[in-house]
Scaffold this motif. Structure first.
Motif, mmCIF file in Angstrom:
data_model
loop_
_atom_site.group_PDB
_atom_site.id
_atom_site.type_symbol
_atom_site.label_atom_id
_atom_site.label_comp_id
_atom_site.label_asym_id
_atom_site.label_seq_id
_atom_site.Cartn_x
_atom_site.Cartn_y
_atom_site.Cartn_z
ATOM 1 N N THR A 67 0.875 -1.406 0.109
ATOM 2 C CA THR A 67 -0.015 -0.132 -0.006
ATOM 3 C C THR A 67 0.852 1.082 -0.100
ATOM 4 O OG1 THR A 67 0.033 -0.040 2.608
ATOM 5 C CG2 THR A 67 -1.977 -1.267 1.090
ATOM 6 N N ASP A 68 2.154 1.035 -0.269
ATOM 7 C CA ASP A 68 3.242 2.235 -0.400
ATOM 8 C C ASP A 68 2.784 3.153 -1.301
ATOM 9 O OD1 ASP A 68 5.975 3.253 -1.582
ATOM 10 O OD2 ASP A 68 5.967 3.295 0.385
ATOM 11 N N GLU A 69 2.679 4.498 -0.993
ATOM 12 C CA GLU A 69 2.382 5.621 -1.720
ATOM 13 C C GLU A 69 2.941 5.423 -3.249
ATOM 14 O OE1 GLU A 69 1.330 10.448 -2.247
ATOM 15 O OE2 GLU A 69 1.749 9.315 -0.349
ATOM 16 N N ASP A 70 4.419 5.493 -3.167
ATOM 17 C CA ASP A 70 5.082 5.570 -4.435
ATOM 18 C C ASP A 70 4.780 4.233 -5.298
ATOM 19 O OD1 ASP A 70 6.453 7.736 -3.584
ATOM 20 O OD2 ASP A 70 8.190 6.892 -2.668
ATOM 21 N N ILE A 71 4.558 3.048 -4.733
ATOM 22 C CA ILE A 71 3.954 1.866 -5.435
ATOM 23 C C ILE A 71 2.943 2.194 -6.093
ATOM 24 C CG2 ILE A 71 3.681 -0.567 -5.424
ATOM 25 C CD1 ILE A 71 5.800 -0.918 -3.291
ATOM 26 N N VAL A 72 1.786 2.458 -5.390
ATOM 27 C CA VAL A 72 0.565 2.641 -5.931
ATOM 28 C C VAL A 72 0.441 3.769 -6.985
ATOM 29 C CG1 VAL A 72 -2.049 3.188 -5.061
ATOM 30 C CG2 VAL A 72 -0.573 1.589 -3.747
ATOM 31 N N SER A 73 1.049 4.929 -6.728
ATOM 32 C CA SER A 73 0.983 6.049 -7.631
ATOM 33 C C SER A 73 1.882 5.753 -8.993
ATOM 34 C CB SER A 73 1.864 7.081 -7.027
ATOM 35 O OG SER A 73 1.918 8.180 -7.999
ATOM 36 N N SER A 74 2.794 4.927 -8.684
ATOM 37 C CA SER A 74 3.591 4.320 -10.125
ATOM 38 C C SER A 74 2.713 3.697 -11.103
ATOM 39 C CB SER A 74 4.898 3.828 -9.738
ATOM 40 O OG SER A 74 5.726 4.775 -9.112
ATOM 41 N N LEU A 75 2.115 2.681 -10.205
ATOM 42 C CA LEU A 75 1.338 1.726 -10.718
ATOM 43 C C LEU A 75 0.181 2.240 -11.691
ATOM 44 C CD1 LEU A 75 0.312 -1.233 -11.592
ATOM 45 C CD2 LEU A 75 -0.743 -1.283 -9.430
ATOM 46 N N PHE A 106 -9.785 1.551 -13.031
ATOM 47 C CA PHE A 106 -9.091 0.893 -11.884
ATOM 48 C C PHE A 106 -7.876 1.891 -11.488
ATOM 49 C CE2 PHE A 106 -5.191 -1.866 -11.100
ATOM 50 C CZ PHE A 106 -5.643 -2.292 -9.804
ATOM 51 N N ALA A 107 -7.165 2.373 -12.546
ATOM 52 C CA ALA A 107 -6.099 3.472 -12.214
ATOM 53 C C ALA A 107 -6.899 4.541 -11.412
ATOM 54 C CB ALA A 107 -5.527 4.038 -13.723
ATOM 55 N N GLY A 108 -8.155 5.155 -11.816
ATOM 56 C CA GLY A 108 -8.540 5.910 -10.887
ATOM 57 C C GLY A 108 -8.738 5.895 -9.314
#
Length: 386
Positions: A67-75, A106-108
């Motif tokens: 749930t790390d912000e960097d991972i989620v944002s990058s995905l 999904f991205a949204g």
């Protein structure tokens, strides 16, 4: 110029300025001739903070609970970029594995899961505090984990593999350092062996999957069931081929067969002009399967097969003493022939599609053929692809 580069364009708008564009604008390249970008011009942060991490690894991490912000944002950023490159077929395949959800939806959801305002509102609600209070970092982290987990429920192994296969097919890698240099220009002596290897790999793939894919089972061992071959069954073969072996694209394999056969004789595929390349991926696959299974001895465009079978069927029907088709019935039969040549199969519902709907659709065909309509459609589905 960097600001202009970040402006997005859909496929239609991009084609107005770049006619060769095959998808929407998903990325841009900065040619920095004088070093303008060496100094910081903006304080904005990129969405994709982990550009070096493969898309598949990002998706698997989120699916497994990251749930790390960097991972989620990058995905989310990578998926949003990929979405602009999807054609209607790619979108359909993703929807089928994502429970009807579009990739952009999904991205949204992922972006929303790490949005500070959303997290703050949910954290206050969870803590039972009024707006303006401080719910604390622990509550914010708990909420972010919940939101990301909810968004990630759509992910599964098949969907991740599909997204990865589409990415491989769409993505272009630009090597700035190891530029190619022409050494010599001459006839490629290995072209024939490469074509042989490609067609061999394609044939091996079909044979290896003949027991697990219904359409291939019919082609290889149960040809008497060919009337059961439907658009959906052939589409299943094409979708699996794209996922498992994207390099075995039907048009590419077609060209390999074409090259091999043209060395020995002028096959039908070479007499069609413009290089003999068909434009319909689905019917190209059908023609290739027929070639591998031995239904056709040489590479034969599927529409040629359908027209030849239609002509033989009409001649046999009119050779007997029974009732002959009148001119309007023949017009309908020719339209059905053309539909099968482009879509492989015809269903009752297809009679309400263009151009059949403009001629009266299902109702008009029933008027012309009466109780014979349903058996006639079944018969044409069998004889035209036989």
């Amino acid at each position: 110029m960097k600001g202009r580069g970040t402006r997005t364009l859909d496929k239609d708008d991009l084609k107005k300025v770049t006619p060769s564009a095959a998808s929407g604008k998903a990325h841009f390249v900065i040619v920095d001739a004088i070093g303008v970008t060496r100094s910081l011009k903006t304080a904005s942060q990129p969405l994709i903070t982990k550009p070096s991490v493969p898309l598949k690894d990002l998706a698997m991490s989120v699916m497994m609970g990251a749930t790390d912000e960097d991972i989620v944002s990058s995905l989310a950023g990578r998926l949003a970029r990929l979405n602009k490159q999807l054609d209607t077929d790619d979108q359909r395949r993703i929807r089928e594995l994502a429970g009807g959800m579009e990739l952009t939806q999904f991205a949204g959801k992922l972006f929303s899961a790490i949005d500070a305002d959303n997290i703050e509102a949910r954290a206050l609600e969870l803590a039972g505090l009024p707006i303006g209070s401080d719910p604390g970092d622990d509550k914010r982290q708990q909420v972010q984990q919940q939101l990301v987990s909810e968004a990630a429920k759509v992910l599964n192994g098949e969907l991740v593999e599909l997204i990865e296969s589409i990415r491989r097919d769409k993505e272009q890698t630009i090597d700035h350092d190891n530029l190619d240099e022409l050494v010599r220009a001459e006839w490629n002596k290995d072209a024939a062996s490469n074509a042989q290897a490609l067609t061999g790999e394609f044939a091996d793939y079909l044979k290896a999957n003949q027991d697990s894919i219904a359409a291939l089972t019919i082609f290889f061992s149960q040809p008497y069931r060919r009337r059961e071959l439907s658009y959906a069954l052939i589409r299943q073969v094409l979708d699996k081929l794209k996922t498992d072996k994207p390099k075995l694209a039907p048009l590419r394999v077609w060209q390999a067969y074409q090259q091999l056969e043209s060395r020995h004789s002028l096959s039908p595929s070479r007499r069609r002009g413009a290089g003999g390349n068909p434009v319909n991926e689905l019917t190209t696959l059908v023609a290739l399967i027929r070639r591998v299974c031995g239904w056709d001895k040489t590479l034969t465009p599927f529409d040629d097969t359908v027209r030849r079978n239609f002509q033989s069927w009409i001649m046999q029907h009119h050779a007997g003493s029974g009732e002959k088709f009148n001119e309007e019935q023949m017009h309908w039969l020719r339209m059905i022939r053309d539909h099968v040549a482009n879509s492989f199969h015809i269903e009752r519902e297809d009679l309400e599609m263009s151009p059949l709907d403009a001629q009266g659709g299902l109702g008009r065909m029933h008027q012309l053929f009466g109780a014979r309509m349903e058996p006639l459609l079944d018969e044409l589905n069998e004889v035209l692809v036989g």
